[in-house]
Design a protein around this motif. Structure first.
Motif, PDB file in Angstrom:
ATOM      1  N   TYR A 178       0.843  -1.189   0.000  1.00 16.19           N
ATOM      2  CA  TYR A 178       0.000   0.000   0.000  1.00 16.19           C
ATOM      3  C   TYR A 178       0.876   1.236   0.000  1.00 16.19           C
ATOM      4  N   ASP A 179       0.266   2.288  -0.377  1.00 15.28           N
ATOM      5  CA  ASP A 179       0.995   3.540  -0.466  1.00 15.28           C
ATOM      6  C   ASP A 179       0.119   4.659   0.076  1.00 15.28           C
ATOM      7  N   LEU A 180       0.096   4.794   1.393  1.00  7.81           N
ATOM      8  CA  LEU A 180      -0.758   5.822   1.987  1.00  7.81           C
ATOM      9  C   LEU A 180      -0.228   7.217   1.711  1.00  7.81           C
ATOM     10  N   GLY A 181       1.053   7.278   1.372  1.00  8.02           N
ATOM     11  CA  GLY A 181       1.631   8.584   1.085  1.00  8.02           C
ATOM     12  C   GLY A 181       1.014   9.249  -0.132  1.00  8.02           C
ATOM     13  N   SER A 182       0.408   8.442  -0.987  1.00 10.46           N
ATOM     14  CA  SER A 182      -0.171   9.003  -2.204  1.00 10.46           C
ATOM     15  C   SER A 182      -1.596   9.501  -1.998  1.00 10.46           C
ATOM     16  N   LEU A 183      -2.112   9.313  -0.777  1.00 10.68           N
ATOM     17  CA  LEU A 183      -3.518   9.662  -0.547  1.00 10.68           C
ATOM     18  C   LEU A 183      -3.709  11.142  -0.254  1.00 10.68           C
TER      19      LEU A 183
ATOM     20  N   LEU B 277      -7.098  -1.506   6.939  1.00  5.78           N
ATOM     21  CA  LEU B 277      -7.420  -0.131   6.571  1.00  5.78           C
ATOM     22  C   LEU B 277      -6.598   0.322   5.369  1.00  5.78           C
ATOM     23  N   ALA B 278      -5.323  -0.015   5.402  1.00  5.78           N
ATOM     24  CA  ALA B 278      -4.448   0.410   4.309  1.00  5.78           C
ATOM     25  C   ALA B 278      -4.910  -0.182   2.985  1.00  5.78           C
ATOM     26  N   GLN B 279      -5.341  -1.417   3.068  1.00  6.80           N
ATOM     27  CA  GLN B 279      -5.805  -2.074   1.850  1.00  6.80           C
ATOM     28  C   GLN B 279      -7.011  -1.316   1.277  1.00  6.80           C
ATOM     29  N   GLN B 280      -7.924  -0.976   2.147  1.00  8.51           N
ATOM     30  CA  GLN B 280      -9.122  -0.285   1.673  1.00  8.51           C
ATOM     31  C   GLN B 280      -8.801   1.127   1.196  1.00  8.51           C
ATOM     32  N   LEU B 281      -7.896   1.773   1.910  1.00  9.46           N
ATOM     33  CA  LEU B 281      -7.550   3.132   1.505  1.00  9.46           C
ATOM     34  C   LEU B 281      -6.731   3.130   0.220  1.00  9.46           C
ATOM     35  N   SER B 282      -5.944   2.101   0.027  1.00  8.27           N
ATOM     36  CA  SER B 282      -5.190   2.010  -1.216  1.00  8.27           C
ATOM     37  C   SER B 282      -6.122   1.871  -2.403  1.00  8.27           C
TER      38      SER B 282
END
Lengths: 198, 301
Positions: free
Chosen positions: A102-107, A166-171
């Motif tokens: 995942y890449d939460l930084g891109s959100l 959560l990360a999966q869903q946010l990704s």
């Protein structure tokens, strides 16, 4: 601890105790009753309270946690393991399993709050409880372990698993949104992110 | 080196290190140094740490806002704590909370049967027959009969108590409608209300809509209970709903010191005993009858 002192120290945390009670019960009346029960039990046990860092708050949360699961067990007319209540499988994931990609930084976080709340609400209670104690209450592993009466490793596992979900869903949301105000590349654009070193 | 489940040990410790770094759980200089060495080798993991921190901030923002705590919750808790302090064991108070919740969910106070009404009046008369010599209603209340001296609200824990006594009274009404034996047991003993662990010498409750009570049409919201030929006036209006009053009539009134309140169509009375605990067997009878736990006796605040 005298009642006056107890009231001063314990009622200061009533809002956060109620917030957690509401998260556990998901019902305002039940949350109120649970909070009241928590404070009564806490007063009764206040003589044995020992400061272990973090003040009285983790101790109140521990009593709240126990009161809630005791009610659940009573309602089911017998003892029940937390895992059984939540229908959890025996394979508690370890914190050391590979991270999901995942890449939460891109959100763009302004766009994800609603989705994040829904994702947290959808977590099973034991993951949600750990996540909220960590994220909202700002507690340490040690304090959360004290509250839930499980080893620190289990806390790390649950926290890791909750974050992974959560990360999966946010990704996936990042993929749907596909942009970021500052123009950085996202997953949808082929960005690699830093999430998975494997 | 591989663990049983195939996880690489080096990978395991790296992940553990990253998680604890992100969560601010690196506690020793050695751990901090180890993490810095790791970042030097794999700089990309610094972004992972940042991701986790951002997630934490987002969770706090989304889930940690102000929550609407019920306005009366603090007061409820303080009242309950006061009860614990005066000697009611916390378990008993918690038990009352449970009972109140159950009653809220399954309230069914009024038994619409003539049989129940008859039994009820027998019980009520037994409690009050020697006491009903004067009207007891505050003349200042709407519908009051005008010959009582003063009444006043009961502050503090009494409000909590009468709420729970009302719940228990509702259960009593249910039981009276279901089993005559319950009524006879109660008539043989002073009512010492065990559930609340109060040392009560008199307790009674009356349902206004039963046959023996009549509405006094001369006063719009006034009901008359007739007990052994003595009329007893009850104001029924919003002012008196759920409000407890300490009865202070003329100096020789046997009702002085009684607490009275009305919830819906049921009027309640009780008075604490002047001295000491009642016989334990009476307590046990009441505990069985009302389904409440036995315990120590405390005085009315």
């Amino acid at each position: 601890m005298q009642r006056d002192e107890f009231e001063i120290r314990a009622l200061e945390h009533m809002e956060s105790v109620y917030r957690m009670a509401l998260q556990l019960t998901r019902h305002a009346d039940e949350a109120s009753d649970l909070v009241q029960e928590t404070y009564l039990k806490a007063l009764r046990a206040s003589g044995s309270f020992e400061e272990q860092g973090g003040g009285i708050r983790p101790w109140l949360f521990k009593i709240l946690h126990n009161a809630f699961y005791t009610k659940i067990a009573k309602a089911r007319r017998g003892p029940i393991a937390v895992e059984a209540f939540h229908g959890e499988e025996s394979s508690e994931q370890r914190p050391d399993e590979p991270r999901p990609a995942y890449d939460l930084g891109s959100l763009d976080w302004d766009h994800v709050d609603g989705r994040l709340k829904a994702a947290i609400d959808a977590l099973s209670p034991e993951y949600r409880e750990v996540l909220l104690l960590w994220g909202v209450e700002g507690m340490k592993y040690r304090e959360i372990a004290l509250i839930m009466e499980v080893p620190i490793g289990t806390i790390m596992s649950r926290l890791h698993r909750a974050r992974a979900i959560l990360a999966q869903q946010l990704s996936s949301l990042a993929g749907e949104v596909g942009f970021r105000p500052d123009g950085e590349q996202t997953l949808a654009d082929g960005g690699t992110g830093s999430g998975d070193p494997e | 080196m591989k663990l049983k489940n195939g996880t690489d040990m080096e990978s395991m410790s790296r992940e553990n290190l990253i998680q604890r770094a992100a969560d601010g759980e690196l506690t020793t200089p050695q751990e901090v140094a180890a993490f810095e060495r790791h970042l030097a080798e794999i700089p990309a993991d610094g972004a992972v740490v940042e991701d986790i921190r951002q997630l934490r901030e987002a969770v706090a923002r989304v889930m940690g806002g102000e929550v609407a705590v019920p306005a009366d919750l603090r007061e409820r808790i303080v009242r309950a704590l006061e009860l614990v302090e005066v000697g009611v064991e916390a378990d008993a108070v918690i038990g009352r909370v449970d009972a109140a919740v159950e009653t809220r969910q399954q309230r069914r106070w009024l038994v619409p049967s003539g049989f129940a009404a008859g039994i009820l009046l027998l019980v009520g008369a037994a409690f009050l027959i020697s006491l009903m010599t004067k009207n007891v209603i505050d003349p200042n209340l709407v519908g009051g009969t005008g010959n009582a001296n003063t009444s006043r609200e009961i502050p503090g824990p009494a409000e909590w108590l009468h709420t729970n006594l009302s719940d228990a009274s509702g259960r009593l009404h249910d039981e009276l409608g279901a089993e005559y034996g319950v009524a006879t047991s109660l008539q043989e003993h002073d009512l010492n209300f065990l559930g609340m662990k109060l040392d009560v010498e008199m307790f009674g409750s009356f349902a206004l809509h039963y046959a023996s009570s009549t509405e006094d049409t001369s006063e719009a919201t006034h009901w008359i209970l007739q007990l052994n030929g003595v009329e007893f006036g009850v104001p029924v209006n919003e002012m008196t709903e759920g409000v407890a009053y300490l009865i202070e009539n003329e100096a020789d009134s046997p009702l002085n010191g009684c607490l009275s309140w009305r919830t819906g169509e049921i009027v309640h009375f009780f008075r604490c005993a002047a001295g000491g605990a009642q016989e334990i067997d009476q307590m046990e009878v009441l505990a069985r009858t009302l389904g409440m736990p036995a315990g120590e006796v405390v005085k009315m605040p």
